[in-house]
Design a protein around this motif. Structure first.
Motif, PDB file in Angstrom:
ATOM      1  N   UNK A 177       0.839  -1.202   0.000  1.00 49.15           N
ATOM      2  CA  UNK A 177       0.000   0.000   0.000  1.00 49.15           C
ATOM      3  C   UNK A 177       0.877   1.256   0.000  1.00 49.15           C
ATOM      4  N   UNK A 178       1.851   1.282   0.924  1.00 51.76           N
ATOM      5  CA  UNK A 178       2.724   2.450   1.064  1.00 51.76           C
ATOM      6  C   UNK A 178       3.566   2.659  -0.194  1.00 51.76           C
ATOM      7  N   UNK A 179       4.071   1.571  -0.749  1.00 47.56           N
ATOM      8  CA  UNK A 179       4.872   1.671  -1.969  1.00 47.56           C
ATOM      9  C   UNK A 179       4.051   2.275  -3.104  1.00 47.56           C
ATOM     10  N   UNK A 180       2.829   1.794  -3.263  1.00 50.65           N
ATOM     11  CA  UNK A 180       1.976   2.282  -4.350  1.00 50.65           C
ATOM     12  C   UNK A 180       1.601   3.747  -4.148  1.00 50.65           C
ATOM     13  N   UNK A 181       1.326   4.150  -2.902  1.00 51.22           N
ATOM     14  CA  UNK A 181       1.030   5.556  -2.608  1.00 51.22           C
ATOM     15  C   UNK A 181       2.214   6.430  -3.000  1.00 51.22           C
ATOM     16  N   UNK A 182       3.422   5.987  -2.655  1.00 47.59           N
ATOM     17  CA  UNK A 182       4.610   6.770  -2.978  1.00 47.59           C
ATOM     18  C   UNK A 182       4.814   6.891  -4.489  1.00 47.59           C
ATOM     19  N   UNK A 183       4.577   5.790  -5.214  1.00 52.17           N
ATOM     20  CA  UNK A 183       4.720   5.822  -6.672  1.00 52.17           C
ATOM     21  C   UNK A 183       3.722   6.794  -7.281  1.00 52.17           C
ATOM     22  N   UNK A 184       2.458   6.690  -6.874  1.00 48.36           N
ATOM     23  CA  UNK A 184       1.426   7.540  -7.469  1.00 48.36           C
ATOM     24  C   UNK A 184       1.616   9.002  -7.062  1.00 48.36           C
ATOM     25  N   UNK A 185       2.103   9.233  -5.844  1.00 47.11           N
ATOM     26  CA  UNK A 185       2.354  10.608  -5.406  1.00 47.11           C
ATOM     27  C   UNK A 185       3.439  11.257  -6.253  1.00 47.11           C
ATOM     28  N   UNK A 186       4.404  10.464  -6.690  1.00 45.68           N
ATOM     29  CA  UNK A 186       5.458  10.986  -7.546  1.00 45.68           C
ATOM     30  C   UNK A 186       5.003  11.272  -8.961  1.00 45.68           C
ATOM     31  N   UNK A 187       3.903  10.626  -9.367  1.00 45.85           N
ATOM     32  CA  UNK A 187       3.368  10.815 -10.721  1.00 45.85           C
ATOM     33  C   UNK A 187       2.349  11.948 -10.748  1.00 45.85           C
ATOM     34  N   UNK A 188       1.416  11.929  -9.806  1.00 46.57           N
ATOM     35  CA  UNK A 188       0.326  12.917  -9.763  1.00 46.57           C
ATOM     36  C   UNK A 188       0.704  14.053  -8.809  1.00 46.57           C
ATOM     37  N   UNK A 189       1.594  14.910  -9.244  1.00 41.95           N
ATOM     38  CA  UNK A 189       2.175  15.913  -8.352  1.00 41.95           C
ATOM     39  C   UNK A 189       1.249  17.092  -8.074  1.00 41.95           C
ATOM     40  N   UNK A 190       0.179  17.232  -8.857  1.00 40.58           N
ATOM     41  CA  UNK A 190      -0.732  18.360  -8.635  1.00 40.58           C
ATOM     42  C   UNK A 190      -1.925  17.988  -7.765  1.00 40.58           C
ATOM     43  N   UNK A 191      -1.913  16.781  -7.194  1.00 36.90           N
ATOM     44  CA  UNK A 191      -2.968  16.353  -6.281  1.00 36.90           C
ATOM     45  C   UNK A 191      -2.358  15.570  -5.130  1.00 36.90           C
ATOM     46  N   UNK A 192      -3.050  15.556  -4.002  1.00 42.66           N
ATOM     47  CA  UNK A 192      -2.616  14.772  -2.846  1.00 42.66           C
ATOM     48  C   UNK A 192      -3.224  13.383  -2.923  1.00 42.66           C
ATOM     49  N   UNK A 193      -2.404  12.354  -2.778  1.00 42.32           N
ATOM     50  CA  UNK A 193      -2.897  10.976  -2.804  1.00 42.32           C
ATOM     51  C   UNK A 193      -3.374  10.603  -1.402  1.00 42.32           C
ATOM     52  N   UNK A 194      -4.656  10.247  -1.307  1.00 42.26           N
ATOM     53  CA  UNK A 194      -5.293   9.934  -0.021  1.00 42.26           C
ATOM     54  C   UNK A 194      -5.652   8.456   0.028  1.00 42.26           C
ATOM     55  N   UNK A 195      -4.950   7.660   0.846  1.00 42.57           N
ATOM     56  CA  UNK A 195      -5.320   6.238   0.963  1.00 42.57           C
ATOM     57  C   UNK A 195      -6.659   6.081   1.684  1.00 42.57           C
ATOM     58  N   UNK A 196      -7.495   5.217   1.152  1.00 41.08           N
ATOM     59  CA  UNK A 196      -8.795   4.884   1.745  1.00 41.08           C
ATOM     60  C   UNK A 196      -8.803   3.387   2.028  1.00 41.08           C
ATOM     61  N   UNK A 197      -9.180   2.998   3.241  1.00 38.85           N
ATOM     62  CA  UNK A 197      -9.312   1.575   3.562  1.00 38.85           C
ATOM     63  C   UNK A 197     -10.446   1.002   2.720  1.00 38.85           C
ATOM     64  N   UNK A 198     -10.079   0.232   1.692  1.00 35.70           N
ATOM     65  CA  UNK A 198     -11.050  -0.118   0.654  1.00 35.70           C
ATOM     66  C   UNK A 198     -11.335  -1.610   0.551  1.00 35.70           C
ATOM     67  N   UNK A 199     -10.878  -2.411   1.511  1.00 39.39           N
ATOM     68  CA  UNK A 199     -11.139  -3.849   1.408  1.00 39.39           C
ATOM     69  C   UNK A 199     -12.633  -4.145   1.388  1.00 39.39           C
ATOM     70  N   UNK A 200     -13.410  -3.410   2.178  1.00 35.47           N
ATOM     71  CA  UNK A 200     -14.861  -3.637   2.221  1.00 35.47           C
ATOM     72  C   UNK A 200     -15.523  -3.309   0.894  1.00 35.47           C
ATOM     73  N   UNK A 201     -14.945  -2.354   0.158  1.00 39.52           N
ATOM     74  CA  UNK A 201     -15.473  -2.040  -1.178  1.00 39.52           C
ATOM     75  C   UNK A 201     -15.096  -3.144  -2.155  1.00 39.52           C
TER      76      UNK A 201
END
Length: 387
Positions: free
Chosen positions: A334-358
């Motif tokens: 989870x943390x690795x993927x957040x860091x990767x996407x944060x480096x790509x989408x620099x004009x937005x904040x990446x917000x992790x959501x606990x999504x297992x239930x979804x």
């Protein structure tokens, strides 16, 4: 407003904006179906509320709720969302909560006027391999929601399509998967080229990219929104694994090799960002299975069944990227993927959501959201979206 427009959206000058373009709002549907969210849907409803809280920071939010669920839904949302008064709750029946797939796809012209596309919805495969046996309420939502917004609409029936099966770069390119759009339960009477023409006509597109595959065990016949997404013009993120023993490896490799060979509608080679899937498969346990109540004709799950977990199933709001996190033994991934996407989408904040239930419902954050584009000039959009 109940009637449909005649004509062709592309000829009329309308096209589908990118999701990372500015939104006026987002459509969602309150989760209650026992075969998706369980006889006790509390965890799913909490996850939805976590998403509500983020969306209303920067745009409008419309939530469809059936009359029978209205009192309980309002009380639950009010308890779990501090700025409850910002939410627009609309009484409307549905069969489930997949707003991406049953809501209208919105298109826009150069003057900023918005119109909706009402595709035919048949529960991801109809009588052939659909996931539930009755879907008439869901098929009415696109038209009814356009009427609520007082937005003109095109009737695309009998062409079957779900919003999760298409991604747009906002500049004439649409991305899909062959596994989904060519499946026998969608439009078996149409050829690949005929399906492509329909997409171009309704979405105002110039080019369609056909990825071979989606995510392993994705019950939608492998929607594109779970495996690959545009994050800017000429740039995509692709679900990936380096584990050659994982069934996803060959599927993602085929997609990668395809994407390396194609250009978009503006003749650009694509920049491909690999976004690794969770290190450990997310599977149903006995507690999950015991919570489901399946109707006759509804697709059922089993203990140990691998779910189609992917970090690509995120959603852009105007200021954030709402990102599915799975926790447990996948905290590091989870943390690795957040860091990767944060480096790509620099004009937005990446917000992790606990999504297992979804995910237990059969999809994820992108599947339960549908953007409503903002009505602003093209130049202003580009300054805000890509700066």
């Amino acid at each position: 407003m109940n009637g449909y427009l005649s004509g062709n959206p592309k000829i009329d000058g309308y096209s589908m904006p990118a999701e990372y373009d500015l939104h006026d709002g987002t459509l969602m549907i309150w989760p209650t179906r026992p075969g998706s969210w369980g006889k006790n849907p509390t965890e799913a409803q909490k996850a939805f509320c976590s998403i509500f809280k983020e969306i209303i920071k920067s745009e409008k939010l419309y939530i469809l709720v059936a009359q029978k669920d209205m009192e309980n839904a309002r009380a639950f949302i009010k308890e779990n969302v501090p700025e409850f008064e910002k939410i627009n709750i609309i009484e409307m029946d549905s069969d489930d909560s997949w707003a991406r797939d049953v809501g209208p796809t919105f298109v826009r012209n150069e003057n900023g006027d918005i119109r909706g596309i009402d595709w035919e919805f048949n529960a991801w495969g109809g009588e052939y391999d659909g996931l539930y046996s009755s879907w008439d309420k869901d098929d009415k939502i696109a038209s009814e929601f356009c009427s609520v917004l007082n937005v003109n609409k095109y009737d695309a029936h009998p062409f079957v399509l779900e919003g999760g099966s298409i991604h747009s770069d906002g500049e004439g390119t649409i991305m899909v998967t062959e596994s989904c759009l060519l499946s026998k339960g969608r439009n078996p009477g149409l050829s690949k080229s005929e399906i492509e023409e329909k997409l171009k006509e309704y979405l105002g597109a110039e080019k369609v990219l056909w990825l071979p595959c989606g995510i392993y065990n994705d019950e939608t016949n492998e929607h594109v929104d779970n495996v690959c997404a545009f994050i800017a013009p000429g740039e995509v993120v692709l679900a990936w694994t380096d584990n050659k023993d994982d069934p996803q490896y060959e599927m993602s490799l085929r997609d990668y090799e395809y994407l390396e060979t194609v250009t978009d509608a503006r003749n650009r080679r694509l920049k491909i960002h690999k976004l690794p899937i969770p290190d450990n498969p997310v599977c149903c346990n006995k507690e999950d299975i015991d919570n489901y109540i399946f109707e006759e004709g509804e697709d059922e799950r089993e203990v140990g069944e691998r779910l189609a977990a992917s970090y690509v199933n995120f959603y852009f709001t105007n200021t954030e990227v709402l990102f599915p996190a799975f926790g447990g033994d996948n905290k590091e991934s989870d943390e690795r993927a957040v860091n990767i996407l944060s480096g790509i989408c620099k004009n937005r904040t990446v917000i992790p959501i606990d999504a297992r239930a979804i995910l237990l419902g059969g999809g994820n954050i992108h599947c339960i959201t549908q953007q409503i584009p903002a009505d602003i000039s093209n130049m202003r959009r580009k300054v805000i979206c890509f700066e």
